[in-house]
Scaffold this motif. Sequence first.
Motif, PDB file in Angstrom:
ATOM      1  N   CYS A  19       0.860  -1.184   0.000  1.00  0.00           N
ATOM      2  CA  CYS A  19       0.000   0.000   0.000  1.00  0.00           C
ATOM      3  C   CYS A  19       0.899   1.239   0.000  1.00  0.00           C
ATOM      4  O   CYS A  19       2.131   1.114   0.025  1.00  0.00           O
ATOM      5  N   THR A  20       0.268   2.413  -0.054  1.00  0.00           N
ATOM      6  CA  THR A  20       1.004   3.659   0.146  1.00  0.00           C
ATOM      7  C   THR A  20       0.203   4.522   1.097  1.00  0.00           C
ATOM      8  O   THR A  20      -1.023   4.443   1.131  1.00  0.00           O
ATOM      9  N   GLN A  21       0.915   5.341   1.851  1.00  0.00           N
ATOM     10  CA  GLN A  21       0.236   6.114   2.894  1.00  0.00           C
ATOM     11  C   GLN A  21      -0.524   7.286   2.274  1.00  0.00           C
ATOM     12  O   GLN A  21      -0.060   7.906   1.327  1.00  0.00           O
ATOM     13  N   ILE A  22      -1.699   7.530   2.822  1.00  0.00           N
ATOM     14  CA  ILE A  22      -2.582   8.513   2.179  1.00  0.00           C
ATOM     15  C   ILE A  22      -3.104   9.598   3.126  1.00  0.00           C
ATOM     16  O   ILE A  22      -3.450  10.693   2.689  1.00  0.00           O
ATOM     17  N   GLY A  25      -4.077   8.894   9.410  1.00  0.00           N
ATOM     18  CA  GLY A  25      -4.262   7.593  10.050  1.00  0.00           C
ATOM     19  C   GLY A  25      -3.184   6.590   9.661  1.00  0.00           C
ATOM     20  O   GLY A  25      -3.001   5.571  10.326  1.00  0.00           O
ATOM     21  N   CYS A  26      -2.472   6.861   8.575  1.00  0.00           N
ATOM     22  CA  CYS A  26      -1.461   5.916   8.072  1.00  0.00           C
ATOM     23  C   CYS A  26      -0.086   6.082   8.729  1.00  0.00           C
ATOM     24  O   CYS A  26       0.807   5.266   8.477  1.00  0.00           O
ATOM     25  N   CYS A  29       1.277   2.940  10.345  1.00  0.00           N
ATOM     26  CA  CYS A  29       0.579   1.797   9.733  1.00  0.00           C
ATOM     27  C   CYS A  29       1.167   0.458  10.187  1.00  0.00           C
ATOM     28  O   CYS A  29       2.350   0.174   9.968  1.00  0.00           O
ATOM     29  N   ALA A  31       0.407  -2.447   8.961  1.00  0.00           N
ATOM     30  CA  ALA A  31       0.652  -3.304   7.794  1.00  0.00           C
ATOM     31  C   ALA A  31       2.067  -3.058   7.248  1.00  0.00           C
ATOM     32  O   ALA A  31       2.751  -3.983   6.812  1.00  0.00           O
ATOM     33  N   PHE A  50       6.639  -2.942   1.118  1.00  0.00           N
ATOM     34  CA  PHE A  50       5.327  -2.372   1.432  1.00  0.00           C
ATOM     35  C   PHE A  50       4.768  -1.471   0.335  1.00  0.00           C
ATOM     36  O   PHE A  50       3.572  -1.454   0.081  1.00  0.00           O
ATOM     37  N   SER A  78      -3.445  -4.170   3.169  1.00  0.00           N
ATOM     38  CA  SER A  78      -3.415  -3.275   2.014  1.00  0.00           C
ATOM     39  C   SER A  78      -4.658  -2.389   2.079  1.00  0.00           C
ATOM     40  O   SER A  78      -5.318  -2.317   3.114  1.00  0.00           O
ATOM     41  N   ASP A  79      -4.950  -1.712   0.993  1.00  0.00           N
ATOM     42  CA  ASP A  79      -6.200  -0.967   0.886  1.00  0.00           C
ATOM     43  C   ASP A  79      -6.904  -1.474  -0.367  1.00  0.00           C
ATOM     44  O   ASP A  79      -6.406  -1.323  -1.489  1.00  0.00           O
ATOM     45  N   LYS A 110      -9.488   3.590   2.782  1.00  0.00           N
ATOM     46  CA  LYS A 110      -9.336   5.043   2.950  1.00  0.00           C
ATOM     47  C   LYS A 110      -9.489   5.717   1.590  1.00  0.00           C
ATOM     48  O   LYS A 110      -9.440   6.927   1.494  1.00  0.00           O
ATOM     49  N   ARG A 111      -9.632   4.895   0.543  1.00  0.00           N
ATOM     50  CA  ARG A 111      -9.792   5.438  -0.828  1.00  0.00           C
ATOM     51  C   ARG A 111     -11.286   5.465  -1.178  1.00  0.00           C
ATOM     52  O   ARG A 111     -11.744   4.759  -2.095  1.00  0.00           O
TER      53      ARG A 111
HETATM   54  S1  SF4 Z   1      -2.698  -0.159   4.739  1.00  0.00           S
HETATM   55 FE1  SF4 Z   1      -4.182   1.347   5.474  1.00  0.00          FE
HETATM   56  S2  SF4 Z   1      -3.108   2.446   7.111  1.00  0.00           S
HETATM   57 FE2  SF4 Z   1      -1.550   1.346   5.919  1.00  0.00          FE
HETATM   58  S3  SF4 Z   1      -0.835   2.830   4.402  1.00  0.00           S
HETATM   59 FE3  SF4 Z   1      -2.485   1.647   3.448  1.00  0.00          FE
HETATM   60  S4  SF4 Z   1      -4.334   2.860   3.816  1.00  0.00           S
HETATM   61 FE4  SF4 Z   1      -2.780   3.590   5.212  1.00  0.00          FE
END
Ligand code: SF4
Length: 234
Positions: A19-22, A25-26, A29, A31, A50, A78-79, A110-111
């Motif tokens: 995933c990537t931070q957005i 809240g990330c 993270c 994950a 990651f 992931s997202d 979160k998307r």
């Molecule tokens: S997994 Fe969730 S908390 Fe982690 S970076 Fe992706 S959207 Fe953000």
Amino acid sequence: MNKTNIEWADYIWNPITGCTQISDGCANCYAKEITEDFQSKGSFKYRAGFNTVVCHERLLNEPDYEKEPGRVFANSMSDFFHKDVLFEFLQRIFQVMHRNPHLDFQILTKRADRLLELSPHLTWTDNIWMGVTVENEKVINRIDQLRETGAKLKFLSIEPLLGPLNNLNLTGIDWVIVGGEKGRNARPMKKEWVLDIQQQCEEQNVTFFFKQWGGRYGNGGNLLNGKTYMNFPK
Ligand code: SF4
């Protein structure tokens, strides 16, 4: 699928990693932390690291082997609606969920903008619970986007709660989960913020679940004024 100790799920199913931070809240993270740990230990599944989204074809059918009913948190690593998850792969995940009606699948994103864009092209059965994360006021619009989707059951994961969330419009929302951040960099969550959300849920007739206080050692428990709130939507 594996059993999980996440308070509101029985299993986790991770056919997507990376995933990537957005948003805020990330910042811590889990994950990311877990992925980097597994990667450093030579894990095949997490070898891409990651920041690379990988869709794992071979893990797609895992729910087919689970015969007992239960709640499945789909994609804790992931997202789901990350731009790098191809729509075709999402459709195939939805097909797996459709053919396993004895399992309830909990999806979080979160998307919310991509969720809303793709929603009309997906088939929403009763066993697909769709949620968005709302960690602070800055991302409150995710609730409006979720509301516009075709999901039959809609929920909010307010975790980690990073600030007050006053005047929530919970129309069309079935379930709200609140939790604090855990880990060495955990940001504080005030009791008054939690109580305010609990009251808004009560006033708007929405099921409320209090997950935990969080904290550096994650041992703050889940009592809110001496009571537990571990309620699930009907
Ligand atoms: S997994 Fe969730 S908390 Fe982690 S970076 Fe992706 S959207 Fe953000």
